[in-house]
Design an enzyme around this catalytic site. Structure first.
Site, mmCIF file in Angstrom:
data_model
loop_
_atom_site.group_PDB
_atom_site.id
_atom_site.type_symbol
_atom_site.label_atom_id
_atom_site.label_comp_id
_atom_site.label_asym_id
_atom_site.label_seq_id
_atom_site.Cartn_x
_atom_site.Cartn_y
_atom_site.Cartn_z
ATOM 1 N N SER A 140 0.862 -1.199 0.000
ATOM 2 C CA SER A 140 0.000 0.000 0.000
ATOM 3 C C SER A 140 0.890 1.239 0.000
ATOM 4 O O SER A 140 2.000 1.212 0.557
ATOM 5 C CB SER A 140 -0.865 0.021 1.260
ATOM 6 O OG SER A 140 -1.478 1.288 1.413
ATOM 7 N N TYR A 154 -1.090 0.041 10.406
ATOM 8 C CA TYR A 154 -1.261 -0.448 9.027
ATOM 9 C C TYR A 154 -0.060 -0.037 8.167
ATOM 10 O O TYR A 154 0.528 -0.868 7.477
ATOM 11 C CB TYR A 154 -2.567 0.129 8.465
ATOM 12 C CG TYR A 154 -2.893 -0.280 7.046
ATOM 13 C CD1 TYR A 154 -3.352 -1.557 6.750
ATOM 14 C CD2 TYR A 154 -2.752 0.631 5.988
ATOM 15 C CE1 TYR A 154 -3.669 -1.923 5.441
ATOM 16 C CE2 TYR A 154 -3.073 0.275 4.683
ATOM 17 C CZ TYR A 154 -3.529 -1.001 4.417
ATOM 18 O OH TYR A 154 -3.839 -1.368 3.131
HETATM 19 N N1 NAP Z 1 -8.864 -1.047 -0.787
HETATM 20 C C1 NAP Z 1 -7.865 -0.186 -0.738
HETATM 21 O O1 NAP Z 1 -8.069 1.043 -0.837
HETATM 22 C C2 NAP Z 1 -6.427 -0.670 -0.591
HETATM 23 C C3 NAP Z 1 -5.402 0.271 -0.778
HETATM 24 C C4 NAP Z 1 -4.062 -0.153 -0.647
HETATM 25 C C5 NAP Z 1 -3.796 -1.477 -0.353
HETATM 26 N N2 NAP Z 1 -4.836 -2.362 -0.173
HETATM 27 C C6 NAP Z 1 -4.456 -3.739 0.164
HETATM 28 O O2 NAP Z 1 -5.067 -4.622 -0.768
HETATM 29 C C7 NAP Z 1 -5.324 -5.882 -0.148
HETATM 30 C C8 NAP Z 1 -6.783 -6.263 -0.378
HETATM 31 O O3 NAP Z 1 -7.610 -5.241 0.158
HETATM 32 P P1 NAP Z 1 -9.164 -5.114 -0.227
HETATM 33 O O4 NAP Z 1 -9.481 -3.660 -0.248
HETATM 34 O O5 NAP Z 1 -9.490 -5.949 -1.404
HETATM 35 O O6 NAP Z 1 -9.818 -5.724 1.112
HETATM 36 P P2 NAP Z 1 -11.199 -6.511 1.331
HETATM 37 O O7 NAP Z 1 -12.176 -6.185 0.261
HETATM 38 O O8 NAP Z 1 -11.574 -6.246 2.753
HETATM 39 O O9 NAP Z 1 -10.742 -8.044 1.175
HETATM 40 C C9 NAP Z 1 -9.825 -8.591 2.079
HETATM 41 C C10 NAP Z 1 -9.608 -10.054 1.764
HETATM 42 O O10 NAP Z 1 -8.699 -10.592 2.743
HETATM 43 C C11 NAP Z 1 -9.270 -11.764 3.299
HETATM 44 N N3 NAP Z 1 -8.850 -11.980 4.678
HETATM 45 C C12 NAP Z 1 -8.853 -11.085 5.692
HETATM 46 N N4 NAP Z 1 -8.463 -11.682 6.834
HETATM 47 C C13 NAP Z 1 -8.209 -12.977 6.521
HETATM 48 C C14 NAP Z 1 -7.781 -14.102 7.270
HETATM 49 N N5 NAP Z 1 -7.526 -14.034 8.604
HETATM 50 N N6 NAP Z 1 -7.622 -15.288 6.648
HETATM 51 C C15 NAP Z 1 -7.889 -15.395 5.323
HETATM 52 N N7 NAP Z 1 -8.288 -14.367 4.557
HETATM 53 C C16 NAP Z 1 -8.461 -13.174 5.151
HETATM 54 C C17 NAP Z 1 -10.776 -11.551 3.190
HETATM 55 O O11 NAP Z 1 -11.435 -12.806 3.153
HETATM 56 P P3 NAP Z 1 -12.480 -13.347 4.253
HETATM 57 O O12 NAP Z 1 -13.137 -12.175 4.885
HETATM 58 O O13 NAP Z 1 -13.371 -14.230 3.455
HETATM 59 O O14 NAP Z 1 -11.600 -14.116 5.187
HETATM 60 C C18 NAP Z 1 -10.896 -10.855 1.829
HETATM 61 O O15 NAP Z 1 -10.919 -11.811 0.801
HETATM 62 C C19 NAP Z 1 -4.950 -5.721 1.328
HETATM 63 O O16 NAP Z 1 -3.668 -6.248 1.546
HETATM 64 C C20 NAP Z 1 -4.954 -4.212 1.531
HETATM 65 O O17 NAP Z 1 -4.095 -3.810 2.566
HETATM 66 C C21 NAP Z 1 -6.135 -1.991 -0.279
#
Ligand code: NAP
Length: 248
Positions: A140, A154
């Site tokens: 990120s 984070y």
């Molecule tokens: N969205 C943004 O603006 C943004 C910006 C920069 C970086 N990111 C990074 O991108 C990545 C994905 O983010 P996102 O926005 O797509 O988040 P999201 O929509 O909340 O999805 C998160 C995913 O992680 C899984 N997860 C969370 N805890 C888990 C656990 N204990 N065991 C297994 N799976 C787990 C969730 O699956 P379950 O709930 O089914 O377990 C879900 O599939 C992350 O690393 C985040 O830090 C996001």
């Protein structure tokens, strides 16, 4: 970009960016392994992948080492190899040093955003060496520029992930394995701190006055995972619509 006959594990593929990455790999013919804890959401993503290529669905909690080992074991049982690992699963927790939330948030976020990445990488390493495959970590821009103090945990863990990406690239390069990171700025997903149902996501400033879609992050991941990126390792690709320019 064909990934026909490539075996790809995408963690956190039951939602958001991981789901988009899994669907994109499936569209390009890969044998994708999708994983997360939420069965219903996993099934929904599996349906979308199936339009192109049936995925292997493994319900797993990445904070549990045995679950991580099961992902690798079941993938090898089904496909006999692993070509690409995308460490995408991640959570956010907001915290403060003036109450007891910081250490709790650190323990929780470190488990999934850093420790699970290390355990997953460690577990696939012999298989990725065997295929001369590659690994992509979803980091990120928060690892480089803190948005606000509440995001310290984070951000510092994403900064550590960036170091881990470099260290893994340095060590695994001699085996022909590439390791890279993608650092998104704000992306349109449902990510939010578990501890706060009232949380309203702030409006993040960007030069282009837009956020990325999860699919756009998927496009960069597929490029880095492909043979077109054969010369790229230890890199950290920013996809932030110019967020870092505005923030710095
Ligand atoms: N969205 C943004 O603006 C943004 C910006 C920069 C970086 N990111 C990074 O991108 C990545 C994905 O983010 P996102 O926005 O797509 O988040 P999201 O929509 O909340 O999805 C998160 C995913 O992680 C899984 N997860 C969370 N805890 C888990 C656990 N204990 N065991 C297994 N799976 C787990 C969730 O699956 P379950 O709930 O089914 O377990 C879900 O599939 C992350 O690393 C985040 O830090 C996001």
């Amino acid at each position: 970009m064909s990934f026909k006959s490539k075996v790809v594990i995408v963690t956190g593929s039951s939602a958001g960016i991981g789901a988009a990455i899994a669907i994109a790999f499936s569209r390009e013919g890969a044998d994708v392994v999708i994983t997360g804890r939420n069965r219903e959401r996993l099934e929904k993503v599996a349906e979308e992948c199936k339009v192109h290529q049936s995925p292997l669905v493994i319900r797993a909690d990445l904070t549990n080492d045995r679950d991580v080992e099961e992902i690798v074991k079941k993938t090898i049982e089904k496909h006999g190899k692993i070509d690409i690992l995308v460490n995408n699963a991640g959570i956010v927790q907001l915290s403060s040093l003036v109450d007891d939330t910081f250490i709790k948030a650190f323990d929780q976020v470190a488990q999934i955003n850093l420790r699970a990445v290390i355990k997953m990488t460690n577990s696939v390493t012999p298989h990725i060496i065997a295929t001369k495959g590659n690994i992509i970590n979803i980091s990120s821009v928060s690892g480089r520029q803190l948005y606000a103090y509440q995001y310290t945990v984070y951000g510092m863990l994403k900064a550590s992930l960036d170091y881990f990406t470099q260290g893994a690239a340095l060590e695994l390069g001699k085996y022909g394995v590439r390791v890279n990171a993608v650092s998104p700025g704000p992306v349109e997903t449902d990510i939010k701190p578990d501890s706060n149902p009232e949380y309203k996501r702030p409006t993040f400033p960007t030069v282009l006055q837009r956020y990325s879609t999860a699919e756009e992050i998927g496009d960069v991941v597929l490029f880095l995972a492909s043979d077109k990126a054969n010369g790229i390792t230890g890199s950290n690709y920013t996809v932030d619509n110019g967020y870092l320019l505005v923030k710095s």
